[in-house]
Design a protein around this motif. Structure first.
Motif, PDB file in Angstrom:
ATOM      1  N   LEU A 247     -11.568 -11.739 -35.388  1.00  0.00           N
ATOM      2  CA  LEU A 247     -10.311 -11.476 -34.681  1.00  0.00           C
ATOM      3  C   LEU A 247     -10.222 -12.245 -33.365  1.00  0.00           C
ATOM      4  N   SER A 248      -9.149 -13.007 -33.214  1.00  0.00           N
ATOM      5  CA  SER A 248      -8.877 -13.682 -31.939  1.00  0.00           C
ATOM      6  C   SER A 248      -7.483 -13.275 -31.474  1.00  0.00           C
ATOM      7  N   LEU A 249      -7.220 -13.514 -30.207  1.00  0.00           N
ATOM      8  CA  LEU A 249      -5.910 -13.178 -29.652  1.00  0.00           C
ATOM      9  C   LEU A 249      -5.227 -14.434 -29.143  1.00  0.00           C
ATOM     10  N   ALA A 250      -4.007 -14.655 -29.593  1.00  0.00           N
ATOM     11  CA  ALA A 250      -3.205 -15.769 -29.093  1.00  0.00           C
ATOM     12  C   ALA A 250      -2.608 -15.364 -27.754  1.00  0.00           C
ATOM     13  N   GLN A 251      -2.807 -16.180 -26.742  1.00  0.00           N
ATOM     14  CA  GLN A 251      -2.353 -15.851 -25.394  1.00  0.00           C
ATOM     15  C   GLN A 251      -0.835 -15.711 -25.306  1.00  0.00           C
ATOM     16  N   TRP A 252      -0.119 -16.316 -26.243  1.00  0.00           N
ATOM     17  CA  TRP A 252       1.334 -16.179 -26.242  1.00  0.00           C
ATOM     18  C   TRP A 252       1.752 -14.721 -26.361  1.00  0.00           C
ATOM     19  N   SER A 253       0.887 -13.879 -26.912  1.00  0.00           N
ATOM     20  CA  SER A 253       1.190 -12.459 -27.055  1.00  0.00           C
ATOM     21  C   SER A 253       1.406 -11.774 -25.707  1.00  0.00           C
TER      22      SER A 253
ATOM     23  N   ASP B 127      -8.240 -16.047 -50.643  1.00  0.00           N
ATOM     24  CA  ASP B 127      -8.392 -16.792 -51.902  1.00  0.00           C
ATOM     25  C   ASP B 127      -8.808 -18.241 -51.688  1.00  0.00           C
ATOM     26  N   THR B 128      -8.533 -18.789 -50.505  1.00  0.00           N
ATOM     27  CA  THR B 128      -8.939 -20.176 -50.228  1.00  0.00           C
ATOM     28  C   THR B 128     -10.359 -20.256 -49.684  1.00  0.00           C
ATOM     29  N   GLY B 129     -10.995 -19.081 -49.484  1.00  0.00           N
ATOM     30  CA  GLY B 129     -12.357 -19.066 -48.965  1.00  0.00           C
ATOM     31  C   GLY B 129     -12.422 -19.100 -47.454  1.00  0.00           C
ATOM     32  N   TYR B 130     -11.305 -18.889 -46.790  1.00  0.00           N
ATOM     33  CA  TYR B 130     -11.269 -18.925 -45.327  1.00  0.00           C
ATOM     34  C   TYR B 130     -11.960 -17.700 -44.740  1.00  0.00           C
ATOM     35  N   THR B 131     -12.855 -17.926 -43.779  1.00  0.00           N
ATOM     36  CA  THR B 131     -13.577 -16.817 -43.138  1.00  0.00           C
ATOM     37  C   THR B 131     -13.610 -16.965 -41.612  1.00  0.00           C
ATOM     38  N   GLY B 132     -12.748 -17.811 -41.083  1.00  0.00           N
ATOM     39  CA  GLY B 132     -12.746 -18.057 -39.640  1.00  0.00           C
ATOM     40  C   GLY B 132     -11.921 -17.036 -38.878  1.00  0.00           C
ATOM     41  N   TYR B 133     -11.426 -17.455 -37.723  1.00  0.00           N
ATOM     42  CA  TYR B 133     -10.628 -16.568 -36.878  1.00  0.00           C
ATOM     43  C   TYR B 133      -9.194 -16.449 -37.389  1.00  0.00           C
ATOM     44  N   ILE B 134      -8.650 -15.244 -37.295  1.00  0.00           N
ATOM     45  CA  ILE B 134      -7.220 -15.025 -37.465  1.00  0.00           C
ATOM     46  C   ILE B 134      -6.710 -14.516 -36.129  1.00  0.00           C
ATOM     47  N   GLY B 135      -5.743 -15.240 -35.570  1.00  0.00           N
ATOM     48  CA  GLY B 135      -5.252 -14.906 -34.248  1.00  0.00           C
ATOM     49  C   GLY B 135      -4.030 -14.004 -34.285  1.00  0.00           C
ATOM     50  N   VAL B 136      -4.073 -12.919 -33.542  1.00  0.00           N
ATOM     51  CA  VAL B 136      -2.929 -12.026 -33.408  1.00  0.00           C
ATOM     52  C   VAL B 136      -1.911 -12.671 -32.478  1.00  0.00           C
ATOM     53  N   GLU B 137      -0.663 -12.782 -32.938  1.00  0.00           N
ATOM     54  CA  GLU B 137       0.397 -13.345 -32.105  1.00  0.00           C
ATOM     55  C   GLU B 137       1.636 -12.460 -32.221  1.00  0.00           C
ATOM     56  N   TYR B 138       1.734 -11.521 -31.308  1.00  0.00           N
ATOM     57  CA  TYR B 138       2.865 -10.590 -31.289  1.00  0.00           C
ATOM     58  C   TYR B 138       4.008 -11.193 -30.482  1.00  0.00           C
ATOM     59  N   GLU B 139       5.211 -11.210 -31.072  1.00  0.00           N
ATOM     60  CA  GLU B 139       6.382 -11.779 -30.398  1.00  0.00           C
ATOM     61  C   GLU B 139       7.539 -10.794 -30.292  1.00  0.00           C
ATOM     62  N   GLY B 140       7.318  -9.548 -30.688  1.00  0.00           N
ATOM     63  CA  GLY B 140       8.407  -8.578 -30.701  1.00  0.00           C
ATOM     64  C   GLY B 140       8.809  -8.097 -29.324  1.00  0.00           C
ATOM     65  N   ASN B 141       9.926  -7.367 -29.277  1.00  0.00           N
ATOM     66  CA  ASN B 141      10.391  -6.808 -28.005  1.00  0.00           C
ATOM     67  C   ASN B 141      10.712  -5.319 -28.111  1.00  0.00           C
ATOM     68  N   VAL B 142      10.371  -4.696 -29.239  1.00  0.00           N
ATOM     69  CA  VAL B 142      10.551  -3.255 -29.376  1.00  0.00           C
ATOM     70  C   VAL B 142       9.359  -2.536 -28.746  1.00  0.00           C
ATOM     71  N   LEU B 143       8.180  -2.917 -29.180  1.00  0.00           N
ATOM     72  CA  LEU B 143       6.962  -2.412 -28.551  1.00  0.00           C
ATOM     73  C   LEU B 143       6.630  -3.272 -27.340  1.00  0.00           C
ATOM     74  N   SER B 144       5.882  -2.719 -26.411  1.00  0.00           N
ATOM     75  CA  SER B 144       5.391  -3.525 -25.295  1.00  0.00           C
ATOM     76  C   SER B 144       4.404  -4.544 -25.846  1.00  0.00           C
ATOM     77  N   GLU B 145       4.069  -5.543 -25.052  1.00  0.00           N
ATOM     78  CA  GLU B 145       3.128  -6.555 -25.543  1.00  0.00           C
ATOM     79  C   GLU B 145       1.776  -5.925 -25.889  1.00  0.00           C
ATOM     80  N   GLU B 146       1.293  -5.038 -25.060  1.00  0.00           N
ATOM     81  CA  GLU B 146       0.011  -4.392 -25.356  1.00  0.00           C
ATOM     82  C   GLU B 146       0.103  -3.561 -26.633  1.00  0.00           C
ATOM     83  N   GLU B 147       1.159  -2.780 -26.776  1.00  0.00           N
ATOM     84  CA  GLU B 147       1.329  -1.956 -27.977  1.00  0.00           C
ATOM     85  C   GLU B 147       1.453  -2.830 -29.227  1.00  0.00           C
ATOM     86  N   GLY B 148       2.198  -3.925 -29.105  1.00  0.00           N
ATOM     87  CA  GLY B 148       2.379  -4.819 -30.245  1.00  0.00           C
ATOM     88  C   GLY B 148       1.098  -5.520 -30.656  1.00  0.00           C
ATOM     89  N   ILE B 149       0.307  -5.900 -29.672  1.00  0.00           N
ATOM     90  CA  ILE B 149      -0.982  -6.545 -29.941  1.00  0.00           C
ATOM     91  C   ILE B 149      -1.895  -5.586 -30.710  1.00  0.00           C
TER      92      ILE B 149
END
Length: 329
Positions: free
Chosen positions: A50-56, A292-314
């Motif tokens: 798990l990684s976090l995209a700073q744009w969140s 299915d492609t065999g990927y095991t690296g990082y998946i970055g969370v990138e929340y862009e919504g405006n209903v939840l706060s950024e912390e809640e969305g993350i």
């Protein structure tokens, strides 16, 4: 002479052994059942990191004055391991300095210090506002490549494995592909000796056309060039004077086409239903294609919504990823 009811010591012992043996077997069986029960109820580890995209947290930084250098601390507190930086969130600090060597060195030094302090791993830097790598004018394209080189150097100094670039430029497929191949090849040739991957995200325009995007990867055919599939960025054109999408590409088809070249993945989210699922993206379906492609690296969370706060969305996106991963086979 009275006959006594006589049981030998050997017989008693034998009964004891039999009883103890049966008891031991029952207890062993209970332990096995207990272990199986734990295995069935305890979630298995996800196949990705798990990684976090700073744009969140871009609104925190731009609207609330949060220091972008607190990124590592916040990501750590929210349960992440990797950091995905966004170049434009360090403006005007960097832009006002003209991205000078001194300014870039200070950015690298402070970012490294925070990552080390909080035990985080620098994963990649997302580069924006540094020109168009697929623009038709070759001189402008070459200038864009030069502007990106300082970010390649920064990523290498931070221990990142990649920078994410945008393939903005012509909207004519043949021209766009030719220019994309040229820009990527020039930048990746420089980055190769630095140990840095050049990753292209589906980020609007023809880059959000999964089929054409994959063809560019095939034509470039360099080991350090790949994709960064984003679950949600498949809007190719927007309505005039509006952010509303006019023409979009099928997100599931697009992710499937981009995953064979993926060296990073972005889990986009906007709106959640009452059960914690993303309303517009089937995360189980997306993660199944990723796995299915065999990927095991990082998946970055990138929340862009405006209903939840950024912390809640993350946090909601993080939890959804972990929940969905349990349903992937």
């Amino acid at each position: 002479m009275k006959r006594r009811n006589f049981i030998s010591k050997t017989t008693v012992a034998g009964v004891g052994v039999t009883f103890l043996g049966a008891y031991a077997c029952k207890e062993a069986k209970k332990e096995v059942e207990k272990t199986q029960e734990v295995e069935e109820t305890t979630p298995s580890e996800p196949f990705f990191e798990l990684s976090l995209a700073q744009w969140s947290i871009h609104r925190m930084i731009r609207e609330n004055g949060v220091d972008p250098y607190t990124f590592a601390e916040k990501a750590k507190n929210w349960g992440f391991k990797g950091l995905e930086y966004v170049s434009q969130l360090y403006n005007p600090e960097l832009s006002d300095a003209g991205y000078s060597e001194e300014a870039m060195a200070a950015f690298v030094e402070k970012s490294n210090a925070e990552a080390k302090k909080h035990g985080m791993e620098n994963v990649l830097i997302m580069i924006d506002g540094q020109g168009n790598l697929a623009v038709g004018d070759e001189a402008e394209r070459n200038e864009t490549v030069e502007k990106h080189k300082k970010w390649v150097d920064a990523a290498a100094a931070m221990g990142c494995h990649a920078i994410r670039v945008n393939l903005n430029g012509s909207d004519v497929p043949e021209e766009w592909m030719q220019n994309s191949v040229d820009g990527l090849t020039k930048l990746a040739t420089y980055a190769k000796d630095k140990g840095i991957n050049i990753l292209v995200e589906n980020h609007g325009g023809l880059s959000s056309n999964g089929e054409l995007h994959a063809q560019v990867m095939e034509k470039v055919n360099m080991e350090n060039v790949g994709t960064l599939p984003d679950f949600g960025n498949f809007c190719m054109t927007r309505k005039p004077d509006s952010w509303e999408c006019e023409v979009s590409y099928d997100k599931y088809k697009g992710v499937k086409e981009l995953m064979p070249y993926a060296k990073a993945v972005s889990a986009k989210s906007n709106v959640f239903d009452a059960d914690g699922n993303e309303e517009n993206i089937d995360y189980v379906k997306m993660l199944q294609m990723v796995k299915d492609t065999g990927y095991t690296g990082y998946i970055g969370v990138e929340y862009e919504g405006n209903v939840l706060s950024e912390e809640e969305g993350i946090i909601a996106t993080r939890d959804l990823l972990l929940k969905a991963a349990q349903k992937v086979v």
